[in-house]
Design an enzyme around this catalytic site. Structure first.
Site, PDB file in Angstrom:
ATOM      1  N   GLY B  53      43.171  44.014  36.748  1.00  0.00           N
ATOM      2  CA  GLY B  53      41.889  43.369  36.979  1.00  0.00           C
ATOM      3  C   GLY B  53      41.626  42.332  35.898  1.00  0.00           C
ATOM      4  N   SER B  54      40.804  41.340  36.199  1.00  0.00           N
ATOM      5  CA  SER B  54      40.410  40.379  35.177  1.00  0.00           C
ATOM      6  C   SER B  54      39.253  40.956  34.356  1.00  0.00           C
ATOM      7  CB  SER B  54      40.002  39.058  35.832  1.00  0.00           C
ATOM      8  OG  SER B  54      41.116  38.480  36.473  1.00  0.00           O
ATOM      9  N   GLY B  55      38.888  40.266  33.282  1.00  0.00           N
ATOM     10  CA  GLY B  55      37.809  40.750  32.424  1.00  0.00           C
ATOM     11  C   GLY B  55      38.323  41.379  31.140  1.00  0.00           C
ATOM     12  N   HIS B  56      39.666  41.369  30.973  1.00  0.00           N
ATOM     13  CA  HIS B  56      40.271  41.960  29.771  1.00  0.00           C
ATOM     14  C   HIS B  56      40.917  40.901  28.879  1.00  0.00           C
ATOM     15  CE1 HIS B  56      39.668  45.624  31.936  1.00  0.00           C
ATOM     16  NE2 HIS B  56      40.583  45.348  32.837  1.00  0.00           N
ATOM     17  N   LYS B 104      49.245  49.554  34.016  1.00  0.00           N
ATOM     18  CA  LYS B 104      48.267  50.400  33.346  1.00  0.00           C
ATOM     19  C   LYS B 104      47.905  51.549  34.298  1.00  0.00           C
ATOM     20  CE  LYS B 104      45.057  47.223  32.221  1.00  0.00           C
ATOM     21  NZ  LYS B 104      45.585  46.200  33.133  1.00  0.00           N
ATOM     22  N   ASP B 109      45.703  50.170  40.168  1.00  0.00           N
ATOM     23  CA  ASP B 109      46.893  49.464  39.693  1.00  0.00           C
ATOM     24  C   ASP B 109      48.161  50.178  40.150  1.00  0.00           C
ATOM     25  OD1 ASP B 109      44.527  49.043  37.854  1.00  0.00           O
ATOM     26  OD2 ASP B 109      45.852  47.444  37.143  1.00  0.00           O
ATOM     27  N   HIS B 218      36.711  49.170  31.328  1.00  0.00           N
ATOM     28  CA  HIS B 218      36.101  48.688  32.573  1.00  0.00           C
ATOM     29  C   HIS B 218      34.597  48.890  32.575  1.00  0.00           C
ATOM     30  CE1 HIS B 218      40.337  49.315  33.561  1.00  0.00           C
ATOM     31  NE2 HIS B 218      40.176  48.285  34.361  1.00  0.00           N
TER      32      HIS B 218
END
Ligand SMILES: Nc1ncnc2c1ncn2[C@@H]1O[C@H](COP(=O)(O)OP(=O)(O)O)[C@@H](O)[C@H]1O
Ligand SMILES: Nc1ncnc2c1ncn2[C@@H]1O[C@H](COP(=O)(O)OP(=O)(O)O)[C@@H](O)[C@H]1O
Ligand SMILES: [Mg+2]
Ligand SMILES: [Mg+2]
Ligand SMILES: [Mg+2]
Ligand SMILES: [Mg+2]
Lengths: 212, 330, 330, 212
Positions: B53-56, B104, B109, B218
Site C-alpha cells: 500500500g502507499s502511505g509508507h 510484508k 499483500d 497503517h
C-alpha cells in the site's frame, strides 16, 4: 419474480450491490478505521465501480460468466485482503453455475457454497475468526434450509440475507484471529467486522432485486 | 483534513508523477503504478520486486535502484497492490535468473502476491517469495494472521539487493533475505494517529497525555494505550519488547524510524537512548539508520528495528547502494 | 504538548548525543554544542563554519562532512548560537587558509556571528562572512532587517563546500557562496503551526480551512493568512512569488522542502506541480531535492527554493558529498 | 536609600531582574510567539540564571566591573538577537562607570545612555522600529530630566522605569522594522514588542531595589 433467476437478475444484483456499497462507503470505512486501516469502503467502492464499467463494456451471456467477470474484475482492481477474497467468492460461484441460462435456488445455494469454500481455502479463516466468513457461512446455511423447505427464491434469499446480517452483528463481541483486526488482540472486541458488514450488504442487495 | 494534495482520488498517481520527475534513475509506469530502475534488468541478475500500500514513503519506490529493488508496485493508500501490477513488474525485471518477491506479512499483500506468483510461474518466470514479519507487538500463532512486516522490510530489501548484485542465484538471494528477517525485530509507538485521505479524519483519538504502544504502519491503534513518557523510557520499553522476543547481543544494525510526522531532532534523541540501552545489554549498534524510512502518512511516533548482524550481513549492508532514499558507495 | 524528548531543558544536548552516536564521521562537542568532521581540518583547505538555532534538522549538523561544512554550531531551539561557539569552531577548522562563515540573515545570527568574526580576526584567523537571504516573502529594504535566510542555505553550504574541497582560496569560496545566494529565492507555506518545547503550545492557531503564506522557519506566522487550496495552486502561488522577484528561466536547481511534519508522499505531489510550472515558463529542473532538509520542528507545510544554475554551479552541485543528510559520489 | 548607589545595590538589581525575568518568562515568550519565535522569555531566563551563577562565583568589586561581567555573560550565554544587544547595553554602561565605588544618578544616566548608544550602534534600530530601543530611549530621557530637576535616586529611577513601561506599551500600534517581527509586516501591529517589555522589567527591577 418467476422462480428461476436469469442473467438480467444477476446483472441487477451487481448493479444494486455497487449502489449500496457506494452509499455505505463511509460506514464501511469507519468500521475499518476502528479495527483495521480505514479503507474497506474505498476498496469495495473502487472495485464495484470497475465492475459496473466492465459489465457495461460487454454484458456476459450467462449468470455464471457474469459472476466470473465480477470476480476477475474485483481481483484486478481492489487489492487489499478483500479483493482476492471477494474476487474468489464470485469466481468460484460463477464457475459452479457453468453456462446455465437460468439459476434455481438450489443452484444458487451450490454456487454460494462454492464461493464460501473458495474464501475459506484462500484465507483459511474459520467461523468465529471475525471475518466475512462469519456473515457468508450462516447465509449459505440459511439458503440450504430454505431450499429443503422448498421456499420460493425471494423468500429463500431473504432468509440468507437476514442470516448474513445477524452473522455480521455477531462479529461484534468476537476477538479477531484473521486479517488486520487480529493485530489489535483483545481490543478488536466490540466492533463489527467491516468485511462481514459488506457481505451482509451484498446479500441484501440480492434480496432487494429478487423481491422486485 | 488539510493535506498537500490535489484530489483525494489522485494522491498516488500525482505522487508517482513527482517521483518520476525527481529521479532520472527511475522509470515510472504511472497508469499501472509501478516504479522500475530506468536501466532495466541486468542479464544474469535475480530481479527483486516488492510493493504494498502507499502511505509508507520512501518505502517502497524510494528503494528502487542499484543494490536494492528492481521494481516496486504501489497500491492505494494502505491497500496492497493487485496481482496484475506484480505480474507485470515480475515479467519486466526477469532476465532468466528468476525474481524474488519481498512481501510484508499482511493478508492483503500475501494473497495478492500469492496470486501473482502463481500466474507468473505459469508464464514461465521462476519466482521465490520472502515474507517479512518482524513486528513483535503482534503475538504470532498458527491461528492468526501472524506478525506484521514493518521496518525490517528495508533491511531485507537492502541486503537481498546487495546479494543479487553479486550475481548470486535466486535460492541464495532468498536465503539471505529470510535470514535478515529471522534476525530482525521491530516495535512501534504512536504519539498521534494519522489521517488517510479517504477517511479524512484521524484513524483514532488520542489525548495529549496518551500514546499507543505496539502500532503497525497503517494508522491502526496499537496493542495497548498508555501514558506519555520521556523518550528514554519509551525507547527502553520498545527495546525490551524486542529483546524479549529475540535476545539482543553483539553487533546489531539498528533503525530509529520516524512514522512521518516526527521531526528528525526527536529521532536523534531516541537514538541516543537506544545506544544507552544497547550498552547496558553489552551489545552495540555497529550500523544504524535514523530518519523517516517506513512511515504511516503524517503519524507522529517512531519504531525501532534491530537486526542481529553477522559478517555476511554486515558486508552486504555496507555494499554500494544508489536509490532515492538510501545511497552510499557511489 | 507531546514530544519524543526527555526534558524540555535538554533537547539540544540529547539530540547531539544521538547525532554523535549515529555518525562516526562526525565529532560532536556536546557541551559547547559544536559538530565537527571527525577527520579534522585539511591543510590548505578553507574551513566552512555555519550554525544557527536548533529545530531545523538536518540543517546544520546534518551537512557537516566531506564536500560541505567543517563545523556547525547549534543554538537552543530557534535561538542563534553564541559567539563563543563560533570562535571555537572557527579556530578548530582553520588550517591557515582561512574560514568562511555562512550566516542566515536573522538579527540574532548576524550579531552573534559578527562578534565572533571580529574576535576570531583578533586571534589571527582570516574570516569571511556570507549572508544568506533568499526568502521572497519578506520585502527587502534599507530600513528593515532584510530578507530571511531559509532553503538556499543548503545550496550555499553544498556549493561553497565543493569549491573549498578543490583547494580554492577564501575569496573564491566566498565569491561562489555569494553567487549561489544571489541566484536563489525561496517561498514557504504552512498548513499547521509548530510547537516549541519551551512554549509548549502551537506558535499560532490555524483553522482546518486556513493556511499561512510566506512563512519562515521559526514557527512564526507568515505574511498573510489564506484559504487552503489544492497542492497545485499552492505551488503555483509560491513559484509566482519567486518568479516575481527573480525571473525563473533555463536550468534550475529546485528543492521542495518539507517543514518537518509533512509526509514525503505529499512533497512528491508538490514536486510534480513544480515541474509542470517550470515547463510553462520554459524552464526546467536540471537538479532537484525533495524531502525534509530545512525544517521548523513539527510544522506541516513546505517551502520551494529555486536556484538559477550556470555551468560552474552545476558542476559544484554534482561534486561528491558525504554528510549525514546529503550524500552522493562516495 | 542613601543618595549614592554602591556595588551591593547593583548586585541586588541584577538579582531582582533575574527573579522577575524568571517570573515573567511565560509572558515574554508569549509576546514573542505572537510576532517572533517564542523564545525571548527562555533566552533571558537562561541568560540571567547564568549571570546569577557568575556573580556568585566571583562578586566584582565595583558597579562598573559588575555590569561588564553581566554584559559579557549575557553575550556568552543568551544567543539570539537579545543576547548581543542586552550584553552590549550592560557592557557599555559598565565601562562608562569605570571603577567608581559609588554611582550618582547623573553617572547612572551617563551609563544607561552609553548602553543605549551601544544597542543603537549594534542593531541600528531607531525609535519607532518596535524594539527594546522604544523602551530604553524614553527611560534614559526621563532619567536625564530627573537629574536636571535634582530628584533623589529612587524617584528618578522610578520616573525612568515608568517611561520604559510607557514606551513598551507604545510599541503595540507600531509596525516592526527590525528583528523577526519585521517579517510579519503589517501583521506585527497590535502586539507589544517582547524586548521592549523585558527592558521595562529590567528598569522596574532597578526601581524596586532603589526604593528599598
Ligand atoms: N484471512 C481472511 N479470511 C477471510 N476474510 C478476511 C481475511 N482477512 C481479512 N478478511 C476480511 O477482509 C476485511 C478487510 O478488507 P479490506 O479492509 O478491504 O482489506 P485490508 O485489510 O487489506 O485493508 C476484513 O474485515 C475481513 O472481513
Ligand atoms: N536590530 C535590533 N535592534 C534592537 N533591538 C532588537 C533588534 N532586533 C531585535 N531586537 C529586540 O530583540 C527582541 C527579540 O529577542 P529574542 O526573541 O531573544 O531574539 P530572537 O529574535 O533572535 O529570537 C525583539 O523583541 C526586539 O526588542
Ligand atoms: Mg482495510
Ligand atoms: Mg488496506
Ligand atoms: Mg530566537
Ligand atoms: Mg525570539
Amino acid at each position: 419474480m418467476n422462480t428461476a433467476m436469469d442473467t438480467a437478475l444477476f446483472a441487477a444484483w451487481i448493479e444494486e450491490t455497487a449502489r449500496t456499497v457506494a452509499a455505505e462507503r463511509e460506514r464501511l470505512t469507519g468500521l475499518d478505521a476502528a479495527i483495521g486501516d480505514a479503507d474497506h469502503g474505498a476498496n469495495l467502492d473502487r472495485g464495484f465501480t470497475a465492475v459496473t464499467t466492465a459489465l457495461a463494456d460487454r454484458a456476459p451471456g450467462t449468470p455464471g460468466s457474469l459472476l466470473v467477470l465480477v470476480g476477475n474484475t474485483l481481483i484486478r482492481k481492489v487489492g487489499g485482503a478483500s479483493g482476492p477474497l471477494y474476487g474468489t467468492a464470485f469466481r468460484e460461484a460463477g464457475k459452479t453455475l457453468g453456462d446455465t441460462p437460468e439459476v434455481s435456488v438450489a443452484q444458487l445455494h451450490a454456487a454460494l457454497e462454492a464461493g464460501l469454500a473458495g474464501v475459506r481455502k484462500l484465507g483459511s479463516a474459520a467461523e468465529g475468526d471475525k471475518t466475512m466468513v462469519d456473515a457468508l457461512a450462516p447465509a449459505v446455511r440459511a439458503l440450504e434450509a430454505a431450499v429443503q423447505d422448498g421456499k420460493a427464491p425471494a423468500e429463500a434469499i431473504g432468509a440468507a440475507a437476514a442470516a448474513a446480517r445477524t452473522g455480521a452483528e455477531a462479529t461484534i463481541p468476537m476477538q479477531a484471529r484473521k486479517g488486520r483486526a487480529s493485530y489489535l488482540g483483545p481490543r478488536s472486541v466490540g466492533h463489527e467486522d467491516p468485511g462481514a458488514a459488506s457481505t451482509a450488504l451484498v446479500l441484501s442487495a440480492l434480496h432487494t432485486v429478487a423481491a422486485r | 483534513m488539510k493535506k498537500l494534495i490535489n484530489d483525494v482520488e489522485s494522491v498516488v498517481p500525482d505522487a508517482l508523477r513527482g517521483v518520476a520527475a525527481a529521479h532520472p534513475g527511475l522509470r515510472v509506469d504511472v497508469d499501472n503504478q509501478i516504479v522500475f530502475r530506468a536501466s532495466g534488468p541486468r542479464p544474469g541478475k535475480v530481479g527483486l520486486v516488492s510493493g504494498g500500500g502507499s502511505g509508507h514513503e520512501p518505502l517502497h519506490a524510494g528503494f528502487v535502484g542499484y543494490g536494492m529493488l528492481d521494481a516496486a508496485c504501489a497500491g492505494e493508500i494502505f491497500t496492497s497492490p493487485v496481482p496484475d501490477q506484480m505480474i507485470e513488474a515480475t515479467a519486466a525485471v526477469d532476465d532468466g535468473a528468476g525474481v524474488l518477491h519481498i512481501v510484508k506479512n499482511y493478508t492483503g499483500d500475501v494473497l495478492n502476491f500469492q496470486m501473482a506468483a502463481e500466474l507468473s510461474g505459469e508464464e514461465g518466470v521462476r519466482v521465490e517469495s520472502v515474507l517479512v514479519d518482524d513486528d513483535v507487538a503482534v503475538r504470532d500463532s498458527l491461528y492468526t494472521a501472524g506478525r506484521r512486516g514493518t521496518g525490517a522490510t528495508l533491511f531485507v530489501e537492502k541486503i537481498a539487493g546487495a546479494m543479487a548484485e553479486t550475481g548470486a542465484p535466486l535460492a541464495e538471494v532468498a536465503r539471505v533475505a529470510r535470514e535478515v528477517n529471522a534476525r530482525s525485530r521491530s516495535f512501534g509507538v504512536a504519539l498521534s494517529p494519522c489521517t488517510t485521505p479517504a477517511a479524512g479524519m484521524p484513524t483514532f483519538d488520542l489525548a495529549d497525555t496518551e500514546i499507543e504502544l505496539g502500532i503497525g504502519i497503517h494508522g491502526e491503534p496499537g496493542r495497548t494505550r498508555s501514558a506519555m513518557r520521556p523518550a528514554r523510557e519509551l525507547v527502553h520499553l520498545a527495546m525490551d519488547a524486542i529483546h524479549e522476543d529475540l535476545p539482543i547481543s553483539g553487533d546489531t544494525l539498528v533503525m530509529v524510524n520516524g512514522m512521518g510526522g516526527t521531526p528528525l531532532i526527536e529521532l536523534y534523541i531516541a537514538y541516543a537512548a537506544v545506544v544507552e540501552h544497547l550498552a547496558e545489554k553489552g551489545a552495540r549498534a555497529a550500523r544504524n539508520l535514523v530518519g523517516n524510512y517506513v512511515t504511516s502518512l503524517d503519524m507522529q511516533g517512531f519504531s525501532i528495528t534491530v537486526c542481529r548482524l553477522n559478517e555476511e550481513l554486515t558486508r552486504l549492508w555496507d555494499a554500494p547502494v544508489e536509490t532515492p532514499a538510501l545511497r552510499w558507495g557511489r
